[in-house]
Design a protein around this motif. Structure first.
Motif, short mmCIF file in Angstrom:
data_model
loop_
_atom_site.label_atom_id
_atom_site.label_comp_id
_atom_site.label_asym_id
_atom_site.label_seq_id
_atom_site.Cartn_x
_atom_site.Cartn_y
_atom_site.Cartn_z
N ARG A 268 0.97 -1.31 -0.15
CA ARG A 268 0.32 -0.15 0.02
C ARG A 268 1.07 1.37 0.28
O ARG A 268 2.16 1.34 0.49
N GLU A 269 0.21 2.43 -0.22
CA GLU A 269 0.92 4.03 -0.49
C GLU A 269 2.20 3.77 1.01
O GLU A 269 2.82 4.33 1.22
N LYS A 270 1.14 3.86 1.85
CA LYS A 270 1.70 4.16 3.35
C LYS A 270 2.77 2.99 3.67
O LYS A 270 3.66 3.60 4.48
N GLU A 271 2.66 1.98 3.35
CA GLU A 271 3.64 1.13 3.66
C GLU A 271 4.95 1.62 2.92
O GLU A 271 5.73 1.95 2.82
N PHE A 272 4.97 1.99 1.40
CA PHE A 272 5.40 2.12 0.36
C PHE A 272 6.83 3.77 1.83
O PHE A 272 7.78 3.60 1.27
N ASP A 273 5.50 4.47 1.71
CA ASP A 273 5.78 5.62 2.28
C ASP A 273 7.08 5.75 3.52
O ASP A 273 7.39 6.30 3.70
N HIS A 274 6.61 4.88 3.90
CA HIS A 274 7.39 4.11 5.77
C HIS A 274 8.80 4.11 5.37
O HIS A 274 9.41 3.81 5.66
N LEU A 275 8.81 2.72 3.84
CA LEU A 275 9.80 2.29 3.69
C LEU A 275 11.02 3.50 2.92
O LEU A 275 11.94 3.15 3.18
N MET A 276 10.34 4.33 2.93
CA MET A 276 10.89 5.68 2.64
C MET A 276 11.73 6.06 3.41
O MET A 276 12.64 6.60 3.62
#
Length: 153
Positions: free
Chosen positions: A117-125
């Motif tokens: 999910r977008e939130k998970e991608f942002d967390h990885l960043m």
């Protein structure tokens, strides 16, 4: 743990002494800093799961740190998966600039599988220390994607 070269072992010992105390123990609150210092990346949830297994009165010894690193790295990608990630980088870097735009990478990851999910991608960043970047070098790109769930490749 996979066999370490003597150079890697010295690097690990030096980093341990830098963050540890005089009794060759590392305070638990410094473990995530240590993991980053030796070039390993782990999500906070992963460390939250592993650290209590090595915590003795608020400290972790060197042998335990090596085991913890081994467990983190065993979850990492295989060489074949790294090669696939590099090929994806080359596809996204269509003008061969050595960079990919974060928005394009996010779209590719979101389209590759429905488990990210977008939130998970942002967390990885964020975890990779790259929040707010517009583009990524190949090193930064691998730093983020090597810890992406496998079913998103």
């Amino acid at each position: 743990m996979n066999t370490l070269s003597s150079q890697e072992l010295r690097q690990y010992e030096t980093a341990f002494r830098k963050l540890g105390n005089r009794k060759d123990l590392l305070p638990v609150e410094c473990v995530s800093d240590y993991v980053r210092l030796v070039g390993t990346t782990a999500l906070p949830e992963e460390l939250d799961e592993l650290i209590p297994q090595y915590n003795v009165n608020g400290f972790v010894n060197f042998a335990s740190i090596l085991d913890l690193l081994s467990r983190i790295r065993s979850r990492n990608r295989t060489d074949e998966e790294r090669t696939e990630l590099l090929l994806l980088f080359k596809l996204l870097d269509e003008f061969n600039t050595g960079y990919v735009y974060v928005d394009e990478l996010k779209q590719a990851c979101l389209l590759a599988g429905d488990s990210l999910r977008e939130k998970e991608f942002d967390h990885l960043m964020y975890v990779a220390g790259l929040k707010g970047h517009e583009k990524l070098s190949v090193y930064e790109y691998l730093h983020v994607l090597l810890y992406l769930p496998r079913d998103n490749l």
